[in-house]
Design an enzyme around this catalytic site. Structure first.
Site, PDB file in Angstrom:
ATOM      1  CE  LYS A  23      -2.880   0.793   3.656  1.00 47.73           C
ATOM      2  NZ  LYS A  23      -2.684   2.145   4.200  1.00 47.73           N
ATOM      3  N   GLY A  95      -5.254   7.915   5.252  1.00 51.49           N
ATOM      4  CA  GLY A  95      -4.356   8.813   5.984  1.00 51.49           C
ATOM      5  C   GLY A  95      -3.081   9.097   5.208  1.00 51.49           C
ATOM      6  CB  SER A 168       4.339   9.761  11.824  1.00 52.98           C
ATOM      7  OG  SER A 168       3.609   9.912  10.627  1.00 52.98           O
ATOM      8  CD  GLN A 170       0.168   8.154   7.285  1.00 51.64           C
ATOM      9  OE1 GLN A 170      -0.397   8.973   8.015  1.00 51.64           O
ATOM     10  NE2 GLN A 170      -0.415   7.043   6.891  1.00 51.64           N
ATOM     11  CG  ASP A 316       0.226  -0.323   9.254  1.00 53.87           C
ATOM     12  OD1 ASP A 316      -0.262   0.489  10.061  1.00 53.87           O
ATOM     13  OD2 ASP A 316       0.744   0.035   8.175  1.00 53.87           O
ATOM     14  NE  ARG A 347      -5.586  -0.322  12.797  1.00 53.22           N
ATOM     15  CZ  ARG A 347      -4.863  -0.158  11.702  1.00 53.22           C
ATOM     16  NH1 ARG A 347      -3.541  -0.190  11.763  1.00 53.22           N
ATOM     17  NH2 ARG A 347      -5.462   0.043  10.533  1.00 53.22           N
TER      18      ARG A 347
END
Ligand code: S3P
Length: 429
Positions: A23, A95, A168, A170, A316, A347
């Protein structure tokens, strides 16, 4: 909302499969292909809903993108030729699209409006708006830009030296992409190394970028050149079958052509640490990303304490690791994982509530969870809460009980793994 009854009890898993493309890498291939001049062909692309959101965003900016199943061709005239979208951009559940795209859009001379689904609308965006504002970005949104919907008045930015306060990839990537489109050197430093697909792929596209320890420097305003990308299988998707084989009797599965990037292989280390019979055969490296096969056999897992620098490497995979821990000998402790609270669901909460409902003994902590092993799981009404990885964890849990599990909202699994149930079916005997 759709409900699926899952009941795979006492089944054995056997055989070889390939899981869909990664992904993180699929998103980046579309983004960098759109910023590069020329034609980028992406093979083994993950046609999950999240990555389709990334394609739609760049189509809205005039990039020509064609898709034939898992092959995507991106034809672009380069970052300077992107155009202003006519409509607000829908980021869906993604996200990664949100945080990386915000870095890119902040540096383009246009106006953008971004929104997403109910889950994404609750996820924090200040982690990326803060460093982008330090670079001079003009961003506004709900709660002063902490949440979507967000509007961006893009324009010329200043380079930044940014130390990320959270683990992170991202955030790191969003700042690097803003830096890529800005004159001067932008540096991003992190305390713990997170996934480095942005760094690897930007280099493949010809960016002037260097990595020293946990610090990445990008020299901005260098044009990218299109290149072809083969996307490795997603280890985060493979993880569900690796755990499934480990916890079911007489199983042996081989997952072929999985990405084995060091920043992502924490699941392999955890499975080894917990005594699972796992073999890894590395085969080749493409664009800085190693690829290989992983074989797992039925095992008697032992509990472990999982904490520190490994956490971003399994972030993840923690839902399915928690499920594995319910079948281990002893008490497993997961610590330093507060980032779990900012995923598609919180989560810590969603994993603990779900596994409790299924009969496990598990408690939430501030930064993780404590899981008692040797649990006898039972059927229950469960809900993915719209979180693909919770949905897949529940499906794998059903291998462990004779009773049926009702899984509410199973459709969200298509975010990262549209054919999950077909692939599971192929391995089940
Ligand atoms: C991702 C980074 C991780 C991960 C997500 C994909 C990426 O998020 O959980 O699924 O592609 O950069 P964070 O950066 O929020 O940890």
């Amino acid at each position: 909302m759709s409900i699926k009854s899952v009941s795979f009890n006492r089944k054995t898993l056997n055989g070889s499969i390939s899981v869909p493309g990664d992904k993180s890498i699929s998103h980046r291939a579309v983004m960098f292909g759109s910023l590069a001049k020329g034609k980028t062909t992406i093979t083994n692309f993950l046609a999950g809903e999240d990555c389709l959101s990334t394609i739609a965003a760049f189509e809205a900016m005039g990039v020509k993108i064609t898709r034939n199943n898992q092959t995507v061709v991106v034809e672009s005239a380069g970052a300077s030729e992107l155009s202003e979208p006519l409509e607000p951009i829908n980021l869906g559940n993604s996200g990664t699209t949100a945080r990386l795209l915000m870095g890119i859009l902040s540096a383009l001379p246009y106006h953008f409006t971004l929104y997403g689904d109910a889950s994404l609308t609750k996820r924090p965006m200040d982690r990326i708006t803060n460093p982008l504002r330090e670079m001079g970005a003009k961003i506004d949104g709900r709660e002063n830009g902490r949440f979507l919907p967000i509007a961006i008045r893009g324009g010329k930015l200043n380079p930044v030296h940014y130390h990320t306060p959270m683990k992170s990839a991202q955030v790191k990537s969003g700042v690097l992409l803003a830096g890529l489109l800005t004159d001067g050197k932008t540096v991003v430093e992190e305390d713990t190394k997170t996934r480095d697909h942005t760094e690897n792929m930007l280099k493949a596209f010809g960016a002037d970028l260097s990595v020293e320890g946990n610090s990445v420097t990008v020299n901005g305003n260098q044009p990218l050149t299109a290149c072809d990308i083969e996307v490795p299988g997603d280890i985060s998707s493979a993880a569900f079958f690796l755990v499934a084989a480990a916890i079911t009797p007489n199983s042996e599965v081989k997952i072929e052509n999985v990405g084995l990037n060091q920043t992502r292989t924490g699941i392999i280390d955890v499975l080894k640490l917990m005594g699972v019979d796992i073999t890894v055969e590395e085969k080749r490296t493409i664009g800085g990303e190693p690829i290989g096969d992983i074989i797992v056999k039925s095992s008697k897992p032992a509990a472990a304490t999982i904490s520190g620098d490994i956490i971003p490497r399994i972030i993840d995979e923690i839902p399915v690791i928690a499920l594995l821990a319910t079948q281990a000998e002893g008490t497993t402790i997961i610590k330093d994982a507060e980032e779990l609270k900012f995923k598609e669901t919180d989560r810590i909460e969603s994993v603990v509530n779900t596994l409790q409902a299924l009969g496990a003994e598990i408690e939430a902590t501030n930064d993780g969870m404590i899981i008692q092993g040797n649990a006898k799981l039972k059927g229950a009404e469960t809900n993915s809460y719209g979180d693909h990885r919770i949905g897949m964890m529940i499906a794998i849990a059903s291998l462990l009980t004779e009773e049926t599990i009702e899984l509410h909202d199973d459709k969200c699994i298509a975010v990262s793994y549209p054919n999950f149930f077909e692939d599971l079916d192929e391995l089940l005997q």
